[in-house]
Design an enzyme around this catalytic site. Structure first.
Site, PDB file in Angstrom:
ATOM      1  N   PRO A   1      -6.909 -48.277  53.391  1.00  0.00           N
ATOM      2  CA  PRO A   1      -7.307 -47.386  52.315  1.00  0.00           C
ATOM      3  C   PRO A   1      -7.245 -48.052  50.946  1.00  0.00           C
ATOM      4  CG  PRO A   1      -5.360 -46.555  53.467  1.00  0.00           C
ATOM      5  CD  PRO A   1      -5.674 -47.866  54.042  1.00  0.00           C
ATOM      6  N   GLU A   2      -8.384 -48.137  50.279  1.00  0.00           N
ATOM      7  CA  GLU A   2      -8.457 -48.614  48.903  1.00  0.00           C
ATOM      8  C   GLU A   2      -8.907 -47.433  48.035  1.00  0.00           C
ATOM      9  OE1 GLU A   2     -10.586 -52.382  48.610  1.00  0.00           O
ATOM     10  OE2 GLU A   2     -10.203 -52.809  50.701  1.00  0.00           O
TER      11      GLU A   2
END
Length: 257
Positions: free
Chosen positions: A2-3
């Site tokens: 997750p960015e």
DNA sequence: AGAACCGCCTGCTTGC
DNA sequence: TGCAAGCAGGCGGTTC
């Protein structure tokens, strides 16, 4: 992993789902989550994102601060039955949020007071001048700088590679060697790529899923990440894969100067 | 002080 | 087929 776009996807879904709702119970399944012991439940005032961090604000001023690191996911489920690899549960009247995280890197902590925001989030209140003043003369390769969360909040390996490709700039360049025009190119590319990533509800290359377990669509947009050996869509060159700071970097040696 | 490196973790892939 | 080694990498802490 997750960015920013993935965390923003969760942020928006959580805002809709739990704002104004009371947490009825929480359960910690993993002793490694030391930051949330003896948590007294409360009512959710709102949800915010800062970089890759999610903050669930409670009405009494406390915040539940969640960082998903590598493989963390937040999953909404009506049933309170524990999914595989779940480490924490927050129960609401109509369902539950589970922290699911096979590799157990994710962290949750409670903050008593609101901390001041740093203006380094490209999709929020980004301060270009402050960034350039602090970062533009650093002797560090550009790719590693883009992933430095104190410099720019929210960019990880996938989006760093994609931003540099769109900018036509080599990940091997030293930050101090960039012109103002090149920095502007980076900011512009980054904003466009992150915006597209959010619209596509994230990049589901491996295990990213949204709050409802659905894959994102942004993997179809990737021009270099995971594309080693393939032809560059910009110039027809070959996508290379190298290591920088122990991490894979993907780039086109021909059009990224 | 700033940059580089290490360790945390476990599921999946690769190689014999 | 089976098992072990290798790999993935964000980030805090440590080392250089």
């Amino acid at each position: 992993m997750p960015e920013l776009p993935e965390v923003e996807t969760l942020n928006r879904q959580l805002q809709k789902k739990i704002s104004g709702r009371a947490i009825s119970a929480t359960e910690v399944y993993d002793d490694k989550l030391t930051g949330i012991k003896n948590f007294q439940a409360g009512k959710v005032a709102g949800v915010e994102r800062q970089g890759k961090t999610i903050c669930i604000r409670l009405e009494d001023g406390r915040s539940i601060v969640i960082h998903l690191r590598m493989t963390g996911r937040l999953l909404w489920q009506e049933s309170a039955e524990r999914p595989r690899h779940s480490r924490w549960r927050a129960g609401f009247d109509k369902g539950n949020i589970f922290l699911v995280d096979p590799r157990r890197f994710a962290t949750i902590r409670i903050e008593r007071t609101k901390t001041e925001k740093i203006k380094n989030d490209l999709m929020a209140d980004f301060d270009e001048k402050l960034f350039l003043a602090k970062q533009a003369n650093r002797k560090i390769n550009l790719k590693t700088l883009l992933m430095d969360q104190k410099a720019l909040a929210g960019i990880g390996n996938i989006y760093a590679c994609e931003i540099l490709h769109r900018s036509g700039i080599s990940p091997l360049r030293q930050a101090a060697s960039l012109s103002i025009r090149e920095w502007k190119m980076i900011f512009d590319s980054a904003k466009r790529i992150l915006k597209k990533g959010i619209e596509n509800r994230g990049t589901s290359i491996s295990d990213w899923r949204d709050l409802y377990g659905l894959q994102g669509e942004n993997q179809k947009e990737l021009k270099v990440y995971g594309q080693q050996g393939k032809y560059c869509s910009t110039c027809g060159g070959t996508i290379n894969r190298i290591k920088q700071g122990g991490r894979s970097t993907f780039y086109c040696h021909t059009c990224q100067k």
